[in-house]
Scaffold this active site. Structure first.
Site, PDB file in Angstrom:
ATOM      1  CG  ASP A   1      -2.172   0.855   0.941  1.00 19.57           C
ATOM      2  OD1 ASP A   1      -3.192   0.662   1.613  1.00 19.57           O
ATOM      3  OD2 ASP A   1      -2.104   1.728   0.055  1.00 19.57           O
TER       4      ASP A   1
HETATM    5  C1  GLC Z   1      -4.242   4.397  -0.256  1.00 22.50           C
HETATM    6  C2  GLC Z   1      -5.155   3.256   0.147  1.00 22.50           C
HETATM    7  C3  GLC Z   1      -5.255   2.176  -0.877  1.00 22.50           C
HETATM    8  C4  GLC Z   1      -5.165   2.796  -2.257  1.00 22.50           C
HETATM    9  C5  GLC Z   1      -3.756   3.320  -2.418  1.00 22.50           C
HETATM   10  C6  GLC Z   1      -3.565   4.026  -3.759  1.00 22.50           C
HETATM   11  O1  GLC Z   1      -3.476   4.810   0.832  1.00 22.50           O
HETATM   12  O2  GLC Z   1      -4.899   2.641   1.397  1.00 22.50           O
HETATM   13  O3  GLC Z   1      -6.491   1.496  -0.660  1.00 22.50           O
HETATM   14  O4  GLC Z   1      -5.439   1.833  -3.254  1.00 22.50           O
HETATM   15  O5  GLC Z   1      -3.392   4.205  -1.368  1.00 22.50           O
HETATM   16  O6  GLC Z   1      -4.364   5.141  -3.838  1.00 22.50           O
END
Ligand code: GLC
Length: 743
Positions: free
Chosen positions: A284
């Site tokens: 993430d």
């Molecule tokens: C965010 C979220 C994740 C998302 C990623 C890209 O922090 O936790 O669900 O897909 O970053 O935006």
């Protein structure tokens, strides 16, 4: 009938789109030869993902000239780059790199892209897998037309804590419902398979148990037994793997002391080992580097080592891989085989999408335009929006409102809201003011010319001014019926939106009280991305609809329900507490040694002394404008042997005045086990349609395998003994019988 036509349209359109089915041995030969040509730096480049600078979904790091890095093969994927033109131009730069490896474009297409669908938690309330799959299918068609290859969805995190803002993104508290929905969404996003230009890679997130963060505080720690992990939090992830999900995203939380990003047990033992997952895992946003904050890595150098060795294949935005992996390999702390495995997993998806054959196949401006205003997409969005609305109360059949009502007052801060309907994780478009009706406009379009609409805002969503109350009360006093539309803002539920107080914000419930005091019949609509607390309203207002945030055509769907053009059929995918003090509160809890004997029992039992022992609304709850009567349950046998099938049959009768849909739910309770068992477990459900006066036999089949659970040795097995079986329209009010499972 309409939906069948729609599904036919989509399946025909995909058949007509040129398709490639991957020839695996040819692909492997291609990948072998490509990986042999790649330098270590080029391999690590494939494991490196950056966000564009123009749309951040996390803390942005501004550094260096990314286009030069693309030319050098140091970036394998981007997120937050959308549009056929923009993706094409970045792809053209990637084609200038030595090995011409195409970029992979990822995006958070969580509940629609050009057409915004209901929040995922709202869609979960529809319990309609076909509609949920269609929603994801349309999102994939529109996103892929905008050059997107990969969506960071479905989010399948089970959660029992509505203080956590990201409940809006998932499917609620139940592992079975969550598993069915995970499968429907993966199938919708991935369509008939990679190679079709309307199929995108799904990305199942957040692996794992992110929804169990302590206190509902986002990004916080999770500590649970592996048994709880396997029993409650992993099933939707496993269902997604079984549905062929292409990728996974790990989670920000630490699990039992080890951050998910560096968690070998999760990523290598379970996902890539036991489940034989062949896709790739992306971290993430920044979660690799955040292991330093967790106190699990000394620095980004060590974080890169821990994450790569634990099975995190791609680093989103932390730069740990691009800055440290080459040295780690040269120092023997990360084996080249780890790098090659990660790179192969990533390149395989690019190959399956057909990007090596045609890097620009998704970046087609004409196709983008075709999908830009597809009326069938809007029709599908409105249909599932209506199905997602939950009728919580309807005393004296106040609803539906007659279209011939002379004077209707629309009161509340959301009546003329537009963009709010889109909810969190959505996209604003310049023409939203045209495409997204407010409730006021939707009602105006619904009622006859002899109906007079009165309006008063009453108050704001979050401030404490009561100045508008007097006008709202006067307006309500002049009407025959009052509709009050209150709730959260669209951004009060979502990422980094944990709330310690989940009452309806501001002074909105006071506004409801003031208007209700006029004695006029009042309907309250509540918009939110999570369960809220609204006890006064629940006890004193005759009619309540929970409308979540329903997307581009949400207001039209609400109007359909308000005036009876659609009979609400939604059922709550999460328990609604009476107080934050009750959280976590969920239906499939254990009985304990001292269960409360009633709602008010506090005599040495597990209960609060200052609040009744029950939620405001139970899991699976939702009313209809009609009435569904359940017969007693008929079983084909009362003792079941392994290998046999237990058939449970009920007759459901629509003895009300409206045609309607009912979600018939089947729960079991294993009375005694080698570990304690929940007082109820959802084991099956069927959403049925019944015309008024019609009745239907609903049959469920269970075998011993449906009664399995994880024992204290993590063996997934059934145990003989007494079981109770429940069938009803929610997890509380159900008919029930007993049966025995024999050895
Ligand atoms: C965010 C979220 C994740 C998302 C990623 C890209 O922090 O936790 O669900 O897909 O970053 O935006």
């Amino acid at each position: 009938m309409k939906r069948v036509a729609l599904l036919l349209f989509f399946s025909l359109s995909t058949v007509l789109i040129s398709a490639q089915t991957t020839n695996v041995s040819k692909m492997n030969r291609f990948l072998d030869s490509l990986i042999r040509l790649m330098t270590l730096e080029e391999k690590i480049g494939q494991m490196n993902q950056y966000s564009s600078d123009f749309a951040a979904t996390g803390p942005i790091t501004k550094d260096g000239d990314k286009q030069t890095q693309v030319r050098k093969g140091m970036i394998g994927s981007y997120l937050n780059v959308t549009g056929a033109e923009r993706t094409r131009s970045l792809q053209e730069i990637a084609m200038q790199s030595r090995l011409k490896i195409p970029l992979l474009f990822g995006q958070d297409v969580i509940h629609g892209y050009r057409t915004i669908f209901p929040l995922p938690l709202a869609e979960a309330a529809s319990w309609d897998m076909e509609a949920i799959e269609l929603s994801a299918r349309i999102a994939a068609i529109e996103a892929s037309a905008a050059g997107i290859h990969w969506t960071f969805a479905p989010m399948v995190d089970i959660s029992r804590d509505p203080r956590w803002g990201r409940v809006m993104e998932g499917a609620g508290e139940d592992p079975l419902l969550g598993s069915f929905i995970a499968k429907a969404r993966v199938k919708g996003f991935q369509g008939n398979g990679f190679g079709y230009t309307d199929a995108v890679l799904a990305c199942v997130k957040h692996f794992a148990a992110y929804g169990a963060a302590i206190g509902g505080r986002d990004y916080n720690s999770v500590d649970m037994s592996n048994r709880m992990l396997y029993e409650t939090y992993l099933p939707p992830f496993k269902a997604a793997v079984d549905a062929g999900a292409a990728t996974f995203m790990n989670s920000f939380n630490d699990l039992n002391g080890v951050p998910a990003t560096g968690n070998r047990f999760l990523q290598r033992d379970i996902l890539k080992g036991q489940w034989k997952f062949t896709g790739f895992v992306v971290s993430d946003w920044g979660s690799v580097g955040e292991m330093v904050n967790h106190g699990y890595a000394k620095d980004n150098y060590e974080a890169a080592m821990l994450a790569a060795n634990a099975g995190s294949d791609m680093d989103m935005e932390s730069r740990a891989y691009i800055q440290h992996l080459a040295r780690l390999v040269k120092e023997g702390k990360v084996k080249m085989s780890v790098i090659d495995d990660a790179v192969r997993r990533i390149l395989r998806k690019k190959y399956e999408l057909g990007l090596f054959a045609d890097p620009y196949k998704f970046s087609n401006v004409e196709r983008e335009k075709q999908q830009w205003n597809n009326p069938q997409h809007l029709a599908a969005a409105k249909e599932i929006a209506a199905k997602s609305i939950v009728l919580l109360k309807n005393e004296k059949q106040l609803l539906p409102i007659s279209k011939q009502t002379k004077k209707i007052a629309l009161v509340g801060p959301l009546v003329k809201a537009v963009k709010e309907h889109l909810g969190f994780w959505s996209y604003d478009w310049d023409d939203d003011s045209v495409r997204v009706p407010s409730l006021y406009q939707a009602v105006q379009n619904k009622v006859g010319s002899n109906t007079q609409l009165l309006y008063a805002k009453g108050c704001e969503l979050t401030d404490t001014s009561r100045e508008g109350f007097a006008e709202a009360v006067t307006t309500a006093s002049n009407a025959d019926v009052v509709v009050i539309y209150v709730g959260e803002t669209r951004n009060m539920s979502g990422e980094a939106k944990s709330r310690s107080n989940i009452h309806i914000p501001g002074v909105q419930e006071e506004l409801i009280k003031a208007v209700a005091a006029t004695g006029k019949p009042v309907v309250v609509l509540i918009a939110a991305g999570r369960p809220l607390v609204f006890n006064w309203t629940a006890e004193n207002v005759p009619a309540i609809l929970y409308t979540w945030w329903l997307g581009t055509k949400g207001a039209d769907a609400i109007a359909d329900v308000l005036f009876g053009d659609y009979n609400p059929s939604g059922k709550l995918p999460m328990t609604f507490p009476r107080s934050e003090g009750q959280i976590p509160i969920y239906y499939n809890h254990y009985n304990t040694g001292r269960p409360a004997k009633s709602e008010t029992d506090v005599n040495y039992v597990s209960a609060y002394t200052d609040l009744v022992n029950s939620p405001q609304y139970p899991f699976g709850f939702g009313l209809s404008y009609t009435n569904f009567q359940y017969s007693e349950i008929q079983l084909n046998k009362f003792s079941l042997k392994p290998g046999e099938t237990l058939t449970a049959t009920v007759t459901v009768t629509n003895n009300g005045n409206f045609d309607g849909e009912e979600v018939v739910q089947l729960y079991i309770r294993d009375i005694t086990g080698s570990v304690v068992r929940p007082v109820k477990e959802l084991k099956a459900f069927q959403k049925i349609k019944l015309k008024k006066g019609e009745h239907k036999q609903v049959q469920f089949m269970l075998t011993a395998n449906d009664l399995r659970f994880y024992n204290d040795k993590l063996q997934y097995m059934y145990e003989p003994g007494e079981f109770h079986l429940f069938i009803g329209g929610n997890s509380r009010d159900a008919k029930h019988v007993k049966f025995e499972l024999k050895k």
